[in-house]
Design a protein around this motif. Sequence first.
Motif, PDB file in Angstrom:
ATOM      1  N   VAL A 258      -3.955   1.615  -7.290  1.00  0.00           N
ATOM      2  CA  VAL A 258      -5.207   1.027  -6.789  1.00  0.00           C
ATOM      3  C   VAL A 258      -6.043   0.462  -7.939  1.00  0.00           C
ATOM      4  O   VAL A 258      -6.618  -0.623  -7.835  1.00  0.00           O
ATOM      5  CB  VAL A 258      -6.007   2.080  -6.003  1.00  0.00           C
ATOM      6  N   ILE A 259      -6.091   1.186  -9.048  1.00  0.00           N
ATOM      7  CA  ILE A 259      -6.904   0.742 -10.184  1.00  0.00           C
ATOM      8  C   ILE A 259      -6.184  -0.328 -11.001  1.00  0.00           C
ATOM      9  O   ILE A 259      -6.792  -1.317 -11.433  1.00  0.00           O
ATOM     10  CB  ILE A 259      -7.269   1.939 -11.086  1.00  0.00           C
ATOM     11  N   PRO A 262      -4.667  -3.746  -8.137  1.00  0.00           N
ATOM     12  CA  PRO A 262      -5.325  -3.675  -6.821  1.00  0.00           C
ATOM     13  C   PRO A 262      -4.986  -4.828  -5.887  1.00  0.00           C
ATOM     14  O   PRO A 262      -5.079  -4.676  -4.672  1.00  0.00           O
ATOM     15  CB  PRO A 262      -6.817  -3.672  -7.182  1.00  0.00           C
ATOM     16  N   ARG A 263      -4.595  -5.986  -6.439  1.00  0.00           N
ATOM     17  CA  ARG A 263      -4.381  -7.133  -5.554  1.00  0.00           C
ATOM     18  C   ARG A 263      -3.147  -6.978  -4.659  1.00  0.00           C
ATOM     19  O   ARG A 263      -2.958  -7.757  -3.725  1.00  0.00           O
ATOM     20  CB  ARG A 263      -4.284  -8.430  -6.365  1.00  0.00           C
ATOM     21  N   TYR A 264      -2.321  -5.968  -4.957  1.00  0.00           N
ATOM     22  CA  TYR A 264      -1.111  -5.773  -4.153  1.00  0.00           C
ATOM     23  C   TYR A 264      -1.247  -4.619  -3.149  1.00  0.00           C
ATOM     24  O   TYR A 264      -0.318  -4.359  -2.391  1.00  0.00           O
ATOM     25  CB  TYR A 264       0.087  -5.476  -5.066  1.00  0.00           C
ATOM     26  N   ILE A 265      -2.380  -3.930  -3.157  1.00  0.00           N
ATOM     27  CA  ILE A 265      -2.488  -2.707  -2.370  1.00  0.00           C
ATOM     28  C   ILE A 265      -2.984  -2.952  -0.943  1.00  0.00           C
ATOM     29  O   ILE A 265      -2.821  -2.094  -0.073  1.00  0.00           O
ATOM     30  CB  ILE A 265      -3.436  -1.712  -3.091  1.00  0.00           C
ATOM     31  N   SER A 269      -3.368  -0.194   2.451  1.00  0.00           N
ATOM     32  CA  SER A 269      -4.601   0.589   2.445  1.00  0.00           C
ATOM     33  C   SER A 269      -4.788   1.442   3.692  1.00  0.00           C
ATOM     34  O   SER A 269      -5.137   2.629   3.586  1.00  0.00           O
ATOM     35  CB  SER A 269      -5.809  -0.336   2.253  1.00  0.00           C
TER      36      SER A 269
END
Length: 306
Positions: A258-259, A262-265, A269
Motif C-alpha cells: 500500500v505504501i 499504491p497505484r496498483y492496490i 482494496s
Amino acid sequence: MEQHVFEALQGTLSADDTVRQNSEQALKRLELDTGFPLAAANIALADEAGLAERQAAIVQIRGYVSRHWSIGSAKYEPGPIPDQQAKAQVREKVFLLLTSANRKLRMVAAAVVANMAVYDWPDEWPQLFSQLVELLHGSHDQVQAALSVFGEWVNSDMSEQQLDQIGVLIPELRRIFGSSDYSSDTHVLAVRVFTDCIDIIAIMSDTRREFVDAHVPPILREWIDHILHAIRQPLASSNNGPAILLKTECVKALVKIVIGIPRYIGPHSPAILEALWSQLQELQEPYLHAFVYQDSAHSESATNML
C-alpha cells in the motif's frame, strides 16, 4: 594451517579462561594468513570433527568475511585479502553447508553466504542466484536455508540491474507460500522475502516503470489472494503462535504494498479491508478478556488464543 586453526578453535571452547583467551588471540593471528578461511571452511565441513568445533569454525568465517573479505566492508580490518581462487573455494564449501543436517550450521552458513553476496555477486559469484533458486526446490531444510540467505541479502542496496532476478524469485516465493507441503515457519520466511522484494520494486518503480507496470499487477493478483487467505484463517483455541506470526507478516506485506506501490492496490482494496475488518472483529473479544477485563476465568483462555 588447518591443524593450527582446529586447535585454536578447540581452545576457544575451553572452560579455562586463560586457555580460551590465548586461543582467541591465536585465531586473530591466524586470520592474517590468507589460507585461514579455507582451513576454517574445511573444518566446518568435516563430519569427523566435533559439532562444537564445526560450529565455531563457521562462526569464525562469518567474522572473517566482515573483517577481511573486502576493503569495502564497514568492519574491515587491515590485513591481506584472499585472492579470487581462494575466495571461490571458500564460497563453494560454505554453500555446501546450506545442505547440512545441522540447523545451526545451516543458519550461520546462510548468514555467511548472504554477507559474501554483498561483495561478490554478481561479478565474482554470478551463479549464486540460480544456485539458491535451485535450493528452493530441495528438502524443507534446504528451502529454509535458501530463504534465510535471501532474507539477509535481498534489500534496497540491490541495483536496478537485479530487478530481473527479483522477477524470477517472486514466483518461487509464491509457490512456497501457497503450498501446504511447507511449515508455517517456512511460509513466514517466504512472506518476509516477498516484502523485501516489494521494497526493491517500489524504489525502482519510476526508473523501470514499463517493467513494473507489466509485472506487478499479475504478481499482486496471485499474492494478495494467498495473503488474504492466510489472514482469514480462524484461530484455534490454543497454540496460535505460528498462525499469529504468519498473519502478522502478511499484514506487514500489505502495508509495504500500500505504501510502496499504491497505484496498483485499487482493485484489491475492498477485499483487503474486508479481511482485516473481519480479523479485528474476531480478535476483539479475546483481546478484551486477555488485556482489558479483569476476569481471570476467561483471561487465561483468551490469552491462549492470542
